[in-house]
Design an enzyme around this catalytic site. Structure first.
Site, PDB file in Angstrom:
ATOM      1  N   ALA A  33      35.351  -0.137 -16.203  1.00 51.48           N
ATOM      2  CA  ALA A  33      36.628  -0.541 -15.590  1.00 51.48           C
ATOM      3  C   ALA A  33      37.622  -1.051 -16.630  1.00 51.48           C
ATOM      4  O   ALA A  33      38.823  -1.066 -16.389  1.00 51.48           O
ATOM      5  CB  ALA A  33      36.367  -1.619 -14.543  1.00 51.48           C
ATOM      6  N   LYS A 105      35.866   3.416   8.797  1.00 49.55           N
ATOM      7  CA  LYS A 105      36.388   4.747   9.170  1.00 49.55           C
ATOM      8  C   LYS A 105      37.119   4.722  10.502  1.00 49.55           C
ATOM      9  O   LYS A 105      38.116   5.406  10.695  1.00 49.55           O
ATOM     10  CB  LYS A 105      35.255   5.777   9.219  1.00 49.55           C
ATOM     11  N   ILE A 136      27.980   9.199  -0.904  1.00 49.55           N
ATOM     12  CA  ILE A 136      28.419  10.485  -1.467  1.00 49.55           C
ATOM     13  C   ILE A 136      29.907  10.374  -1.825  1.00 49.55           C
ATOM     14  O   ILE A 136      30.709  10.034  -0.965  1.00 49.55           O
ATOM     15  CB  ILE A 136      28.242  11.640  -0.441  1.00 49.55           C
ATOM     16  N   ASP A 201      31.620   8.580  15.630  1.00 50.51           N
ATOM     17  CA  ASP A 201      31.565   8.181  14.216  1.00 50.51           C
ATOM     18  C   ASP A 201      31.838   9.391  13.300  1.00 50.51           C
ATOM     19  O   ASP A 201      32.637   9.311  12.362  1.00 50.51           O
ATOM     20  CB  ASP A 201      30.174   7.582  13.934  1.00 50.51           C
ATOM     21  N   LYS A 205      35.112  10.276  10.629  1.00 48.85           N
ATOM     22  CA  LYS A 205      34.960  10.691   9.231  1.00 48.85           C
ATOM     23  C   LYS A 205      35.619  12.055   8.979  1.00 48.85           C
ATOM     24  O   LYS A 205      36.293  12.253   7.960  1.00 48.85           O
ATOM     25  CB  LYS A 205      33.474  10.730   8.870  1.00 48.85           C
TER      26      LYS A 205
END
Ligand code: HSE
Length: 449
Positions: A33, A105, A136, A201, A205
């Site tokens: 970072a 989400k 992921i 759900d 997404k």
């Protein structure tokens, strides 16, 4: 440089994972970072639990607004979930000039336009890698790695609970209700599993992926949402015999007429890698015009996999914190002034306009001429048959002589692609035939080639 100061709202499973991974890997993360990342404050209603995780390394408060009011805090991580208090706190954090990282989400799929607009006006970042497919890095892939492409479609197994249930149904030959109870007993499904099993759900997404794939606003209200509650062990077994697995897919596709945005169970050829994603794992396939088909696989939930995504967002923010807002990666991948208006030239299509192929299971009286009548209705609607199976109903379900007292059989038909509106009309006609003895089971089929 002084470490970037982070306030964490909610320290449950993902929050404690985030804290632990940041502690464990702090040196490597700092080297990447360019500065340290420090969780300086944690807010949780359960302050004792929060203290048991962070000890005295961070200030623990019961009121999230103490974090938002603290001018020393640069970034707020929202891990509360839902649309209620989480929405209020995210908007207040933005108004206070803080960058926001969220795994929420539901919040972004429903209220994303309002939140991204507020963030743009304030010149802060809203990052949400953890909101889609857990660990992921699919947001990064779609938004940055595939930025050269005209993305044509995205299809994913993006809900681990339902993929676990479908895998168990297939492996053990059990029906949905039985497997759901077992999944709840083992902690794979929540006590109230509605959002997972009804496809909501996954729809949150895929709505986010659709927006960044095509440069359209988030439009959850236009998504077609269908879960796995009506699937039977018989359909899973027949699909298997035809060379397919049934998966709950979130699909978004660019067509000449507009965008398809849908979640529903789908037959997928067993030979595709994504058909072999089992248990609670997630996978997303993206097809771009330049790159072709790409596949992303990994854990879609859990403490440290999701923390991995949250921290990736923190590192991005630490790197871009001082950059001019116009030179940061746009939150929805496309510059905000180039997003196509909702309903504009890329409208989300109603299901009647979606083009796909189908698996049909039709319980019929086993007598002469039945198949001919059904195929003639399909032919009349311009629907072409790809494969056909006839199975004694009793072979799978054990009731070859049903309540009507006539010999019965299951006709299983795979069709080629057709418009859903045309299929609906043909099925309504077939359902009216006196020799059709039960409601027709229809499952969509995606070749993903
Ligand atoms: N409940 C989700 C799933 C994980 O089962 O995949 C969080 O989105």
């Amino acid at each position: 440089m002084k470490p970037i100061q982070v306030g964490l709202l909610g320290i449950g499973t993902v929050g404690s994972g985030t804290f632990n991974v940041l502690q464990r890997n702090q040196e490597e993360i700092r080297r990447r970072a360019g500065r340290g990342i420090e969780i300086a404050m944690v807010a949780d209603l359960d302050t004792e639990r929060a203290r048991s995780v962070v000890g005295d390394t961070a200030k623990v408060v019961g009121d999230a607004r103490e974090i938002i009011a603290n001018p020393e805090i640069d970034v707020v991580i929202e891990l509360i979930g839902g649309y209620g208090i989480a929405k209020a706190l995210v908007l207040e954090a933005i108004a206070a000039g803080k960058h926001v990282v969220t795994a929420n989400k539901a919040l972004l799929a429903v209220h994303g336009s309002e939140i991204f607009k507020a963030a743009a006006e304030k010149g802060v970042m809203v990052a949400y890698e953890a909101a889609v497919a857990g660990g992921i890095p699919i947001i990064k892939a779609l938004r940055e790695g595939l930025t050269a492409n005209q993305i044509q479609w995205v299809a994913g197994i993006i809900n681990g609970t339902t993929n676990f249930i479908l895998s168990e149904m297939r492996d053990k030959g059990l029906d949905f209700d039985v497997v759901l109870k077992e999944a709840q007993r083992l902690g794979y499904a929540e006590a109230d599993p509605t959002f997972d099993i009804e496809g909501v759900d996954a729809a949150h997404k895929v709505t986010l992926m659709s927006a960044i794939a095509f440069g359209i606003p988030v439009q959850f209200d236009k998504a077609h949402v269908e879960g796995i509650t009506k699937l039977s062990a018989a359909d899973i077994k027949y699909a298997e015999q035809l060379g397919y697995r049934i998966k709950l897919l979130g699909i978004t596709k660019r067509t000449d007429k507009g965008i398809e945005l849908r979640v529903h169970p789908s037959l997928v050829p067993t030979k595709r890698l994504i058909a072999n994603v089992e248990g609670a794992m997630n996978a997303v396939v993206v097809h771009g015009d330049a790159v072709g088909t790409t596949l992303y696989y990994g854990k879609g939930a859990g403490s440290e996999p999701t923390a991995s995504a949250v921290i990736a967002d923190l590192v991005d923010i630490a790197r871009l914190h001082t950059a001019d807002p116009e030179h940061r990666v746009p939150p929805l991948a496309f510059q905000s002034n180039t997003l196509v208006a909702a309903g504009g030239e890329l409208p989300v299509l109603p299901m009647s306009e979606v083009v796909t192929s189908y698996y049909l299971r039709i319980r019929v009286a086993d007598e002469a001429g039945v198949l001919a009548k059904i195929t003639s209705i399909l032919a009349g609607a311009g629907i072409s048959i790809d494969a056909l199976l006839q199975r004694e109903a009793g072979e799978v379900s054990g009731d070859s002589e049903g309540s009507q007292g006539v010999p019965q059989t299951d006709l299983i038909i795979l069709t080629h692609a057709t418009r859903e509106g045309g299929m609906d009309a043909a099925l309504a006609q077939i359902q009216q035939l006196p020799t059709v003895l039960a409601p027709i089971n229809r499952i969509r089929k995606e070749e993903l080639n």
